[in-house]
Scaffold this active site. Sequence first.
Site, PDB file in Angstrom:
ATOM      1  N   HIS A   1      -0.227   4.778  -2.288  1.00  0.00           N
ATOM      2  CA  HIS A   1      -1.655   4.788  -1.912  1.00  0.00           C
ATOM      3  C   HIS A   1      -2.329   6.015  -2.530  1.00  0.00           C
ATOM      4  O   HIS A   1      -3.024   6.784  -1.850  1.00  0.00           O
ATOM      5  CB  HIS A   1      -1.816   4.786  -0.394  1.00  0.00           C
ATOM      6  CG  HIS A   1      -3.156   4.291   0.054  1.00  0.00           C
ATOM      7  ND1 HIS A   1      -3.378   3.736   1.287  1.00  0.00           N
ATOM      8  CD2 HIS A   1      -4.373   4.256  -0.577  1.00  0.00           C
ATOM      9  CE1 HIS A   1      -4.642   3.393   1.415  1.00  0.00           C
ATOM     10  NE2 HIS A   1      -5.271   3.699   0.292  1.00  0.00           N
TER      11      HIS A   1
ATOM     12  N   ILE B   1     -15.785  -1.162  -7.118  1.00  0.00           N
ATOM     13  CA  ILE B   1     -14.540  -0.752  -7.779  1.00  0.00           C
ATOM     14  C   ILE B   1     -14.102  -1.808  -8.781  1.00  0.00           C
ATOM     15  O   ILE B   1     -13.712  -1.496  -9.915  1.00  0.00           O
ATOM     16  CB  ILE B   1     -13.440  -0.484  -6.742  1.00  0.00           C
ATOM     17  CG1 ILE B   1     -13.801   0.740  -5.893  1.00  0.00           C
ATOM     18  CG2 ILE B   1     -12.086  -0.282  -7.419  1.00  0.00           C
ATOM     19  CD1 ILE B   1     -12.878   0.973  -4.713  1.00  0.00           C
TER      20      ILE B   1
ATOM     21  N   ASP C   1      -0.315  -0.267  -5.257  1.00  0.00           N
ATOM     22  CA  ASP C   1      -0.613   1.063  -4.712  1.00  0.00           C
ATOM     23  C   ASP C   1      -0.669   1.033  -3.194  1.00  0.00           C
ATOM     24  O   ASP C   1      -0.691   2.083  -2.564  1.00  0.00           O
ATOM     25  CB  ASP C   1      -1.945   1.580  -5.262  1.00  0.00           C
ATOM     26  CG  ASP C   1      -2.237   3.009  -4.840  1.00  0.00           C
ATOM     27  OD1 ASP C   1      -1.383   3.885  -5.112  1.00  0.00           O
ATOM     28  OD2 ASP C   1      -3.288   3.252  -4.225  1.00  0.00           O
TER      29      ASP C   1
ATOM     30  N   ALA D   1      -6.170  -2.353  -3.290  1.00  0.00           N
ATOM     31  CA  ALA D   1      -7.122  -2.559  -2.190  1.00  0.00           C
ATOM     32  C   ALA D   1      -6.459  -2.279  -0.846  1.00  0.00           C
ATOM     33  O   ALA D   1      -6.412  -1.134  -0.387  1.00  0.00           O
ATOM     34  CB  ALA D   1      -7.673  -3.985  -2.249  1.00  0.00           C
ATOM     35  N   ARG D   2      -5.934  -3.328  -0.208  1.00  0.00           N
ATOM     36  CA  ARG D   2      -5.231  -3.211   1.063  1.00  0.00           C
ATOM     37  C   ARG D   2      -3.975  -4.067   1.015  1.00  0.00           C
ATOM     38  O   ARG D   2      -4.006  -5.207   0.557  1.00  0.00           O
ATOM     39  CB  ARG D   2      -6.125  -3.665   2.231  1.00  0.00           C
ATOM     40  CG  ARG D   2      -7.198  -2.656   2.622  1.00  0.00           C
ATOM     41  CD  ARG D   2      -6.579  -1.416   3.264  1.00  0.00           C
ATOM     42  NE  ARG D   2      -7.576  -0.450   3.681  1.00  0.00           N
ATOM     43  CZ  ARG D   2      -8.022   0.552   2.948  1.00  0.00           C
ATOM     44  NH1 ARG D   2      -7.575   0.704   1.709  1.00  0.00           N
ATOM     45  NH2 ARG D   2      -8.907   1.404   3.430  1.00  0.00           N
TER      46      ARG D   2
ATOM     47  N   GLU E   1       2.217   1.590   5.472  1.00  0.00           N
ATOM     48  CA  GLU E   1       1.970   2.706   4.562  1.00  0.00           C
ATOM     49  C   GLU E   1       3.204   3.583   4.366  1.00  0.00           C
ATOM     50  O   GLU E   1       3.147   4.803   4.496  1.00  0.00           O
ATOM     51  CB  GLU E   1       0.788   3.529   5.052  1.00  0.00           C
ATOM     52  CG  GLU E   1      -0.547   2.821   4.844  1.00  0.00           C
ATOM     53  CD  GLU E   1      -0.940   2.710   3.363  1.00  0.00           C
ATOM     54  OE1 GLU E   1      -1.480   3.668   2.811  1.00  0.00           O
ATOM     55  OE2 GLU E   1      -0.693   1.650   2.772  1.00  0.00           O
TER      56      GLU E   1
ATOM     57  N   ASP F   1     -15.467 -14.057  -5.803  1.00  0.00           N
ATOM     58  CA  ASP F   1     -16.168 -13.335  -4.745  1.00  0.00           C
ATOM     59  C   ASP F   1     -17.151 -14.299  -4.099  1.00  0.00           C
ATOM     60  O   ASP F   1     -18.188 -14.619  -4.698  1.00  0.00           O
ATOM     61  CB  ASP F   1     -16.901 -12.105  -5.286  1.00  0.00           C
ATOM     62  CG  ASP F   1     -17.334 -11.162  -4.174  1.00  0.00           C
ATOM     63  OD1 ASP F   1     -17.918 -11.658  -3.187  1.00  0.00           O
ATOM     64  OD2 ASP F   1     -17.096  -9.948  -4.283  1.00  0.00           O
TER      65      ASP F   1
END
Length: 331
Positions: free
Chosen positions: A289, A161, A265, A240-241, A270, A180
């Site tokens: 989300h 992504i 997002d 992502a999270r 949630e 990364d």
Amino acid sequence: MSIKLDYKPVVVLTDYMYDSIQPFQDVYDRAGFEFRPYQCKTAEEIIQVAKDADAVQVHFAKITKEIIDALPKCRLIVRSAVGMDNIDVAAATAAGIPVANVPDYGIEDVSTHAILLMLAITKKFNILTRTVQEGMWDYAVTKPVHRIQNRVFGLMGCGAIARCAAKKAQAFGMRVIAYDPYLKQDQVNDLDIILKSAKEVAQESDVVSVHLPLTSETKEIIDREFFGWMKPGAFLINTARGGVIQERDLLQALQTGQIAGAGLDVLSQEYIEKDDPLLQMNNVIITPHAAWYSEEAEFTLLTSAAEEVVRGLNGEPLKHPFNKIPYAKQL
């Protein structure tokens, strides 16, 4: 051994949020499997409905060690999503059960949403639309706004992504750097991405876009120290999270002007209360989300998850074995 010809594998879906699960049903009908969809709310419910299941397919429900230990017939667990933070992968691995996900269904959609949030928050689009609705016709309410061309787009995480988002950022004339720890520079040279440390990404980026999975290593990795490294005029994007960001530190960074704004997002929970201070801020845009969603992505997600179950129970190698167990046990 291959599956017994007179045996009909049982697949239990623990929970779902889709308008229709017909794509699941279609795949399992073609395979000759018995498909049982549920909306389980507790571990006890999951254990009860899945006690004779060959495979457990899960969306949001938590699949704990307690559940895994109580399902002796289970030969495969598949999540119809990307993140695996709701499954005790270690417990499944210890039980010899492969765990798989669907990491490639929404690459295009999530990467586009990351760019959308970047464009919206850097252009202060929320302020423009709101003030027009309030009867104002004045671009100056957003001053200052800076163009993104020649700015630095920093990636926290450089998977599929993130790489797709990088291409789109580059199309706007942005330079891309990335953190990364699992990659080497020669793996991204052809993408014109420069690998950096997390600190360097924070310090050099005009926009930081988060693409990290939620693990014990990444939980709240974007914290007070990280925000302290960022430029005062920089923006944070997260598709992502939510759990990779320490939200109290984010709120403070936004309130004090330590960073310029955020497009989110995902949140640690949630949902968001109407009186949450993040919703009162002009320099924050929040979506529910929604990055993953398009009609095409949803169809691909459902069919791909079910096809992975069919592959596993038919003795074929899994396409995306998350815990590196490529085959399900065969009857």
